[in-house]
Design an enzyme around this catalytic site. Sequence first.
Site, PDB file in Angstrom:
ATOM      1  N   LYS A  26       5.063  11.740  -5.433  1.00 29.60           N
ATOM      2  CA  LYS A  26       5.110  10.314  -5.953  1.00 29.60           C
ATOM      3  C   LYS A  26       3.811   9.993  -6.833  1.00 29.60           C
ATOM      4  O   LYS A  26       3.780   9.651  -7.846  1.00 29.60           O
ATOM      5  CB  LYS A  26       4.868   9.440  -4.842  1.00 29.60           C
ATOM      6  CG  LYS A  26       4.658   7.993  -4.879  1.00 29.60           C
ATOM      7  CD  LYS A  26       4.727   7.065  -3.785  1.00 29.60           C
ATOM      8  CE  LYS A  26       3.342   6.995  -2.970  1.00 29.60           C
ATOM      9  NZ  LYS A  26       2.065   5.938  -3.520  1.00 29.60           N
ATOM     10  N   ASN A  27       2.588  10.363  -6.187  1.00 32.73           N
ATOM     11  CA  ASN A  27       1.202   9.913  -6.995  1.00 32.73           C
ATOM     12  C   ASN A  27       1.146  10.676  -8.350  1.00 32.73           C
ATOM     13  O   ASN A  27       0.013  10.248  -9.160  1.00 32.73           O
ATOM     14  CB  ASN A  27       0.098   9.682  -6.094  1.00 32.73           C
ATOM     15  CG  ASN A  27       0.263   8.735  -5.205  1.00 32.73           C
ATOM     16  OD1 ASN A  27       0.975   7.582  -5.412  1.00 32.73           O
ATOM     17  ND2 ASN A  27      -0.582   8.799  -4.310  1.00 32.73           N
ATOM     18  N   ARG A  43       1.347  -1.185  -6.854  1.00 32.37           N
ATOM     19  CA  ARG A  43      -0.160  -1.034  -7.430  1.00 32.37           C
ATOM     20  C   ARG A  43      -0.148  -0.226  -8.576  1.00 32.37           C
ATOM     21  O   ARG A  43      -0.778  -0.514  -9.528  1.00 32.37           O
ATOM     22  CB  ARG A  43      -0.839  -0.336  -6.338  1.00 32.37           C
ATOM     23  CG  ARG A  43      -2.168  -0.008  -6.628  1.00 32.37           C
ATOM     24  CD  ARG A  43      -3.168  -0.877  -6.638  1.00 32.37           C
ATOM     25  NE  ARG A  43      -4.564  -0.409  -7.122  1.00 32.37           N
ATOM     26  CZ  ARG A  43      -5.693  -1.098  -7.160  1.00 32.37           C
ATOM     27  NH1 ARG A  43      -5.656  -2.413  -7.006  1.00 32.37           N
ATOM     28  NH2 ARG A  43      -6.649  -0.691  -7.585  1.00 32.37           N
ATOM     29  N   CYS A  75       0.870  -1.541  -1.389  1.00 30.84           N
ATOM     30  CA  CYS A  75       0.543  -1.734   0.008  1.00 30.84           C
ATOM     31  C   CYS A  75      -0.901  -2.533   0.489  1.00 30.84           C
ATOM     32  O   CYS A  75      -1.531  -2.322  -0.477  1.00 30.84           O
ATOM     33  CB  CYS A  75       0.437  -0.239   0.723  1.00 30.84           C
ATOM     34  SG  CYS A  75       1.935   0.639   0.869  1.00 30.84           S
ATOM     35  N   ARG A 122      -8.377  -4.093  -2.729  1.00 28.22           N
ATOM     36  CA  ARG A 122      -7.634  -3.302  -4.122  1.00 28.22           C
ATOM     37  C   ARG A 122      -8.157  -3.920  -5.031  1.00 28.22           C
ATOM     38  O   ARG A 122      -7.022  -4.550  -5.889  1.00 28.22           O
ATOM     39  CB  ARG A 122      -6.200  -2.910  -3.634  1.00 28.22           C
ATOM     40  CG  ARG A 122      -6.005  -2.156  -2.319  1.00 28.22           C
ATOM     41  CD  ARG A 122      -4.475  -1.567  -2.440  1.00 28.22           C
ATOM     42  NE  ARG A 122      -4.722  -0.253  -2.942  1.00 28.22           N
ATOM     43  CZ  ARG A 122      -3.602   0.459  -2.874  1.00 28.22           C
ATOM     44  NH1 ARG A 122      -2.278  -0.114  -2.518  1.00 28.22           N
ATOM     45  NH2 ARG A 122      -3.520   1.919  -3.693  1.00 28.22           N
ATOM     46  N   ILE A 134      -9.361  -4.576  -9.434  1.00 31.55           N
ATOM     47  CA  ILE A 134      -9.297  -3.905 -10.545  1.00 31.55           C
ATOM     48  C   ILE A 134     -10.334  -3.831 -11.327  1.00 31.55           C
ATOM     49  O   ILE A 134     -10.194  -3.694 -12.602  1.00 31.55           O
ATOM     50  CB  ILE A 134      -7.926  -4.255 -11.140  1.00 31.55           C
ATOM     51  CG1 ILE A 134      -7.956  -5.670 -11.592  1.00 31.55           C
ATOM     52  CG2 ILE A 134      -6.671  -3.699 -10.308  1.00 31.55           C
ATOM     53  CD1 ILE A 134      -6.918  -6.150 -12.729  1.00 31.55           C
ATOM     54  N   ASP A 135     -11.589  -4.161 -10.676  1.00 28.08           N
ATOM     55  CA  ASP A 135     -12.804  -4.394 -11.492  1.00 28.08           C
ATOM     56  C   ASP A 135     -13.093  -3.285 -12.254  1.00 28.08           C
ATOM     57  O   ASP A 135     -13.760  -3.227 -13.643  1.00 28.08           O
ATOM     58  CB  ASP A 135     -13.886  -4.885 -10.617  1.00 28.08           C
ATOM     59  CG  ASP A 135     -14.018  -3.948  -9.504  1.00 28.08           C
ATOM     60  OD1 ASP A 135     -13.084  -3.489  -9.033  1.00 28.08           O
ATOM     61  OD2 ASP A 135     -15.337  -3.937  -9.010  1.00 28.08           O
ATOM     62  N   ASP A 184      -4.380   8.892   2.938  1.00 28.06           N
ATOM     63  CA  ASP A 184      -2.789   9.008   3.009  1.00 28.06           C
ATOM     64  C   ASP A 184      -2.475   9.615   4.202  1.00 28.06           C
ATOM     65  O   ASP A 184      -1.033   9.537   4.585  1.00 28.06           O
ATOM     66  CB  ASP A 184      -2.316   9.015   1.974  1.00 28.06           C
ATOM     67  CG  ASP A 184      -2.496   8.216   0.645  1.00 28.06           C
ATOM     68  OD1 ASP A 184      -3.090   7.045   0.978  1.00 28.06           O
ATOM     69  OD2 ASP A 184      -2.465   8.694  -0.447  1.00 28.06           O
ATOM     70  N   ARG A 220       9.646   3.768  -0.106  1.00 36.55           N
ATOM     71  CA  ARG A 220       8.735   3.513  -1.249  1.00 36.55           C
ATOM     72  C   ARG A 220       8.004   4.869  -1.564  1.00 36.55           C
ATOM     73  O   ARG A 220       7.783   5.284  -2.649  1.00 36.55           O
ATOM     74  CB  ARG A 220       7.523   2.662  -0.948  1.00 36.55           C
ATOM     75  CG  ARG A 220       8.180   1.168  -1.210  1.00 36.55           C
ATOM     76  CD  ARG A 220       7.033   0.232  -0.806  1.00 36.55           C
ATOM     77  NE  ARG A 220       5.934   0.605  -1.937  1.00 36.55           N
ATOM     78  CZ  ARG A 220       4.776  -0.234  -2.122  1.00 36.55           C
ATOM     79  NH1 ARG A 220       4.593  -0.818  -1.079  1.00 36.55           N
ATOM     80  NH2 ARG A 220       3.924   0.340  -3.079  1.00 36.55           N
TER      81      ARG A 220
HETATM   82  N1  EPU Z   1     -11.713   0.460  -6.077  1.00 38.56           N
HETATM   83  C1  EPU Z   1     -12.521  -0.730  -6.580  1.00 38.56           C
HETATM   84  N2  EPU Z   1     -12.241  -1.138  -7.895  1.00 38.56           N
HETATM   85  C2  EPU Z   1     -11.048  -0.743  -8.590  1.00 38.56           C
HETATM   86  C3  EPU Z   1     -10.667   0.534  -8.109  1.00 38.56           C
HETATM   87  C4  EPU Z   1     -10.617   0.984  -7.158  1.00 38.56           C
HETATM   88  O1  EPU Z   1     -13.183  -1.102  -6.054  1.00 38.56           O
HETATM   89  O2  EPU Z   1     -11.092  -1.340  -9.842  1.00 38.56           O
HETATM   90  C5  EPU Z   1     -11.947   0.760  -4.948  1.00 38.56           C
HETATM   91  C6  EPU Z   1     -10.901   0.668  -3.801  1.00 38.56           C
HETATM   92  O3  EPU Z   1     -10.574  -0.635  -3.468  1.00 38.56           O
HETATM   93  C7  EPU Z   1     -11.163   1.922  -2.769  1.00 38.56           C
HETATM   94  C8  EPU Z   1     -11.646   3.151  -3.676  1.00 38.56           C
HETATM   95  O4  EPU Z   1     -12.156   2.321  -4.977  1.00 38.56           O
HETATM   96  O5  EPU Z   1     -12.061   1.223  -1.835  1.00 38.56           O
HETATM   97  C9  EPU Z   1     -10.931   3.911  -3.932  1.00 38.56           C
HETATM   98  O6  EPU Z   1      -9.329   3.756  -4.146  1.00 38.56           O
HETATM   99  P1  EPU Z   1      -8.582   4.455  -5.505  1.00 38.56           P
HETATM  100  O7  EPU Z   1      -9.014   3.536  -6.625  1.00 38.56           O
HETATM  101  O8  EPU Z   1      -9.100   5.934  -5.583  1.00 38.56           O
HETATM  102  O9  EPU Z   1      -7.375   4.084  -4.880  1.00 38.56           O
HETATM  103  P2  EPU Z   1      -5.878   4.012  -5.805  1.00 38.56           P
HETATM  104  O10 EPU Z   1      -6.314   4.774  -7.017  1.00 38.56           O
HETATM  105  O11 EPU Z   1      -5.785   2.614  -6.020  1.00 38.56           O
HETATM  106  C10 EPU Z   1      -4.781   6.172  -5.167  1.00 38.56           C
HETATM  107  C11 EPU Z   1      -3.333   6.194  -4.379  1.00 38.56           C
HETATM  108  C12 EPU Z   1      -3.294   5.636  -3.009  1.00 38.56           C
HETATM  109  C13 EPU Z   1      -4.693   6.670  -2.286  1.00 38.56           C
HETATM  110  C14 EPU Z   1      -5.723   6.411  -3.000  1.00 38.56           C
HETATM  111  C15 EPU Z   1      -7.097   7.259  -2.443  1.00 38.56           C
HETATM  112  C16 EPU Z   1      -1.735   6.106  -6.364  1.00 38.56           C
HETATM  113  C17 EPU Z   1      -0.754   5.257  -7.007  1.00 38.56           C
HETATM  114  N3  EPU Z   1      -2.344   5.704  -5.257  1.00 38.56           N
HETATM  115  O12 EPU Z   1      -4.998   4.855  -5.166  1.00 38.56           O
HETATM  116  O13 EPU Z   1      -2.188   6.082  -2.408  1.00 38.56           O
HETATM  117  O14 EPU Z   1      -4.455   6.158  -0.901  1.00 38.56           O
HETATM  118  O15 EPU Z   1      -5.587   6.775  -4.297  1.00 38.56           O
HETATM  119  O16 EPU Z   1      -6.590   8.652  -2.304  1.00 38.56           O
HETATM  120  O17 EPU Z   1      -2.133   7.391  -6.903  1.00 38.56           O
HETATM  121  C18 EPU Z   1      -0.099   6.023  -1.100  1.00 38.56           C
HETATM  122  O18 EPU Z   1       0.054   7.058  -1.687  1.00 38.56           O
HETATM  123  O19 EPU Z   1       0.201   5.476   0.054  1.00 38.56           O
HETATM  124  C19 EPU Z   1      -1.477   5.314  -1.627  1.00 38.56           C
HETATM  125  C20 EPU Z   1      -2.001   4.126  -1.234  1.00 38.56           C
END
Ligand code: EPU
Length: 433
Positions: A27-28, A98, A122, A127, A129-130, A319, A412
């Site tokens: 998926k990812n 997301r 989720c 989460r 997006i800064d 995950d 999902r």
């Molecule tokens: N973060 C920020 N600001 C940002 C972006 C991220 O503070 O602008 C923080 C997040 O809040 C978190 C940390 O950085 O505390 C790390 O999160 P990351 O950005 O790595 O997560 P993500 O990219 O949103 C992806 C996967 C998630 C998986 C995480 C961690 C996708 C679409 N999603 O999320 O997958 O848990 O990496 O490995 O690739 C899932 O598949 O169920 C899922 C949630």
Amino acid sequence: MDKEKFLIKGLAGSRTLEGEIPVGGAKNAALKVIAASLLFKDDVELKNVPNIEDIKKLIELVRDIGFGAVSSKEHSYIISPKDRISTVLSPEIAKKIRSSVVLTGPLLARTGRVVFPHPGGCIIGARPIDFFLKSYEMMGAKIKETKDKYIIEAKDGKLIGAKIFLPIPSVTVTETIMMAGVLAKGVTTIRNAALEPEIEELAKFLNKCGANIQGAGTSTVIVRGGPLLKTGGVPLSIMPDRIEAGSFLILAALAGKDVTVTQCNPDHIEALVDVLRRSGVKIDIEKSSLRVTCDSRNKKKEFQSLDIKTHEYPGFPTDLQAPMTVFLTQAVGESLVHETIFEGRLAYAESLEAMGADITPMDPHRMLVKGATPLHGKDLESPDLRAGLAFVLAAIVSKGNSTVHNVYNIDRGYESVEKRFAKIGVDILRVSE
Ligand code: EPU
């Protein structure tokens, strides 16, 4: 869409499952490659794309901005560029997933503009997006934030390469900025980049098609910008889903007599294999499969407790934290579960307690699990994708019948999981609510 639920008859702790369970496309990885199609001037053909809800939503979004996206065969898509594309992501669709935020990088890089709402997904933490916004700003874009959307415009219609340091190695930020850098002017450097294998796979594909990305899969990624990419007609097959492989391995450990997880890459779940083995699970590894056997002559079939701490790759994946907690309820002794990535990812534990688990929450990031405790069947509401799958595992281990509602959340991320589980002996049925 009809609301559906799973009816599961538990195995009361016995280990009887047998056979092979295949893993689908990741998926990812697929979500990011679909977003990357926006960087191309010719058709992008994708194979082994999982047939799951998050992919369907992202495809809808890509079509909505004007790209062609057809699926003539199961698990395949052809995504085609068109002359006129919109720079506005549909808020109705984007708010549901997301990964919609991942489209913003390639779209901004291609057109010089993108308008989008705060993304959904989720509910597992704040989460924000800064990091995305800050990176676009560093690449010369102007950001306007209104009550319900972000409007981002690149200076003179073109992003400029920049040196970007990520405060946390975020997976989607690394991927999105890497993609934006492919069409930016000059060199983009991402420091403290995430190391997940999906990032390396994405860069390999883009490089084959004309991009110049170095260091993907390490903490420094360097992207030299250039023109639109071209596949030249060569399709991409999506890599196996390491989280699906890991979830199935945990099920095999919990309830398997002799189960082989096939079509996967064991190298991608080393952290899980390591903890399961230390806990006493017998795992044989081949190039693309993992076999779990429970030797009935071995009277001591107990698992040992151990502590887990989620970590960026190659550490223990967040995950797999919820499925692993189900495993730990069946291990003898006290285990500490420490979730370091997301602050809202332990809420499911209450439902496991209602099934008989002995879990003590300590703070939003940590809890103690005491085992082994027999679980009993319950009515459960799937709260998010990974916790939903964990509930299915808990129901399989339990004594008696369980119902898992809100199957949409599981769909999902896992394609027809009940059919694959039924093939190895799980008594599970999908029915309408
Ligand atoms: N973060 C920020 N600001 C940002 C972006 C991220 O503070 O602008 C923080 C997040 O809040 C978190 C940390 O950085 O505390 C790390 O999160 P990351 O950005 O790595 O997560 P993500 O990219 O949103 C992806 C996967 C998630 C998986 C995480 C961690 C996708 C679409 N999603 O999320 O997958 O848990 O990496 O490995 O690739 C899932 O598949 O169920 C899922 C949630």
